[in-house]
Scaffold this active site. Structure first.
Site, PDB file in Angstrom:
ATOM      1  N   ASN A 155      -3.858   0.293  56.615  1.00  0.00           N
ATOM      2  CA  ASN A 155      -3.406  -0.342  55.376  1.00  0.00           C
ATOM      3  C   ASN A 155      -2.183  -1.239  55.539  1.00  0.00           C
ATOM      4  OD1 ASN A 155      -2.040   2.113  55.869  1.00  0.00           O
ATOM      5  ND2 ASN A 155      -1.499   2.338  53.712  1.00  0.00           N
ATOM      6  N   GLU A 251       2.737  11.632  58.974  1.00  0.00           N
ATOM      7  CA  GLU A 251       2.760  11.144  57.585  1.00  0.00           C
ATOM      8  C   GLU A 251       1.317  11.185  57.107  1.00  0.00           C
ATOM      9  OE1 GLU A 251       2.055   9.306  54.595  1.00  0.00           O
ATOM     10  OE2 GLU A 251       2.659   7.402  55.509  1.00  0.00           O
ATOM     11  N   CYS A 285      -0.001   4.454  50.917  1.00  0.00           N
ATOM     12  CA  CYS A 285       0.290   5.890  50.993  1.00  0.00           C
ATOM     13  C   CYS A 285       1.014   6.403  49.758  1.00  0.00           C
ATOM     14  CB  CYS A 285       1.119   6.188  52.237  1.00  0.00           C
ATOM     15  SG  CYS A 285       0.269   5.810  53.779  1.00  0.00           S
TER      16      CYS A 285
END
Length: 477
Positions: A155, A251, A285
């Site tokens: 992304n 993450e 995110c």
């Protein structure tokens, strides 16, 4: 920057042929962009060994030299920002104006890394504070840990790579990068940029291919000292098991929530929320997914949000005006539509959107009356979908936000300073943003989650700390 027709593996400062190659497709147009090498485990080992060999020299390079290389690569990216933005738009289907924003942030991230390279320091330790410490002088230093492996998502293919490569090099480590299968070009183009910037051969190695093929060697090889991963919870859990005692930064996703208190200027806040929920098709995110609005403002907020969402322009990522475009894949679009369908079957109402058009485009969607068991409420949707919920009491809203198994970022809008501090203290998240959306991020701030959002902290200087080893030096004087 003209794309090559075929890209191999970048190891020891050279391109190497791979045993297998695969076509890379533009998610919007379907056209073939390039053929990309598909490394196997043995080629992953070669990349790790190249990084280990280079560490013997690079680990002793001065902070000034490392900083200069990072400044130079930031300058080279800045010079070519329009070309690189178009690469991002083509391979990630990121709207061009969002891609330009990512490249600007990437330049800044590498500049932060250049500054951090000069600030890797320790501190004096008061050895004589202990009874047996008389005549001892102590201090700490931070030393690079060695080979870092980085596995990055699709992304933010330039900037999230920068958040791993930049700190690793600033700390004096060498690195093996595996970019996302969907967006390898952004990572591969770094090879030439860093070579031009003067990075020694073998310090940065880039292997492309499937995670199932490369993942285990990148997390278990004995020469690897640290793994940095951004991606799904399931893969992060597997990496942590495989990594053993190695250091990891994971993450792993989010279900970002925002609480909007009474007496808030709804018109301005609603427009900001639309941006936070639908920027880059919600494939962020910390994309705003759950919006909790005080009952007194609920209907007004919903109206403003739906109006603002309807103004977003759908189209090709290479068109200047486009706000929303193709999802990264047909599989992603299928999953999102299934989750919307599940919510509606459970009683949810589609206030806007909920439709899928050609090229895997899903219209920006707002859902209300969503059951708490629906995946759009409990899981990370990673698409252009937001959920709206009214609340009566501040404490109730905080409990709702904390009901998620994720905790990366959260936000609150309130003019009550007591409630602001209560949210800061009570919300279970790695970061709490007051009077802005949880999608807000600047690249030098600490960034990391709690609960199933992962472990470890990014944000350049903080990542450097995690990529160095604290060493005590003690003198008997």
């Amino acid at each position: 920057m003209k794309l090559q027709e075929c890209y191999g593996l970048w190891m020891s400062g050279q391109w190497h042929k791979a045993g297998k190659y695969k076509d890379l497709y533009n998610p919007y147009s379907g056209e073939v962009l390039a053929r990309i090498a598909q490394a196997d485990a043995s080629e992953g080992v070669r990349a790790i060994e190249a990084a280990h060999e280079a560490f013997a020299v690079f680990g002793r390079m001065s902070a000034y030299q490392r900083s200069e290389i990072l400044y130079r690569v930031a300058g080279l990216i800045d010079e070519r920002r329009e070309e690189l933005a178009r690469v991002t738009a083509m391979e990630a289907a990121k709207p061009l104006k969002a891609a330009r924003g990512e490249i600007a942030r990437t330049v800044e991230t590498y500049r932060f890394a250049a500054e951090a390279a000069k600030q890797v320091t320790g501190e004096q330790v008061a050895m004589d504070a202990a009874e047996g410490g008389h005549q001892h002088f102590g201090f700490t230093i931070r030393v690079p840990i060695g080979v870092v492996t980085a596995i990055t998502p699709f992304n933010f293919p330039f900037n999230l790579v920068a958040h791993k490569v930049g700190p690793a090099l600033a700390a004096g480590n060498t690195i093996v990068l595996k970019p996302a299968e969907q967006t390898p070009l952004s990572g591969l183009l770094l090879a030439g940029l860093f070579q031009e910037a003067g990075l020694p051969a073998g310090v940065l190695n880039i292997v492309t291919g499937e995670g199932a093929e490369l993942g285990e060697v990148l997390t278990t090889h004995p020469l690897v000292r640290k793994i940095s991963f951004t991606g799904s919870y399931a893969v992060g859990q597997l990496i942590q098991r495989q990594a053993g005692l190695r250091r990891t930064t994971l993450e792993l996703g989010s279900n970002a929530a925002l609480i909007i208190d009474e007496n808030t200027d709804i018109a301005a806040v609603a427009a900001r929320c639309v941006s936070g929920a639908f920027a880059y098709n919600g494939q962020v995110c910390i994309s705003l997914q759950r919006i909790l609005v005080h009952q007194s403002l609920y209907e007004e907020f919903k109206q403003h949000f739906v109006t603002a969402a309807a103004k977003l322009i759908t189209g090709s990522p290479l068109e200047e005006a486009t706000d929303v475009t193709s999802l990264i894949s047909e599989k992603a679009a299928d999953r999102i539509m299934n989750w919307i369908g599940e919510a509606v079957a459970g009683g949810a109402v589609i206030e806007t959107g909920g439709l899928r058009s050609a090229r895997n485009i899903i219209a920006p969607t707002l859902l209300t009356q969503v059951p708490r068991s629906a995946k759009v409420w409990t899981e990370e949707i990673f698409g252009p979908v937001a959920v709206l919920l009214p609340f009566d009491h501040w404490e109730e809203a905080i409990r709702e936000v904390n009901s998620s198994r994720y905790g990366l970022m959260a936000g609150v809008y309130t003019s009550d300073i007591k409630r602001a501090f209560e949210a800061a203290r009570e919300l279970e998240a790695g970061g709490v943003v007051v009077n802005d959306i949880p999608t807000f991020r600047v690249d030098h701030m600490p960034y990391g989650g709690v609960k199933d959002s992962g472990k470890g902290t990014e944000g350049v200087a903080y990542a450097v700390q995690e990529m160095t080893q604290l060493k005590l030096i003690s003198f008997n004087v």
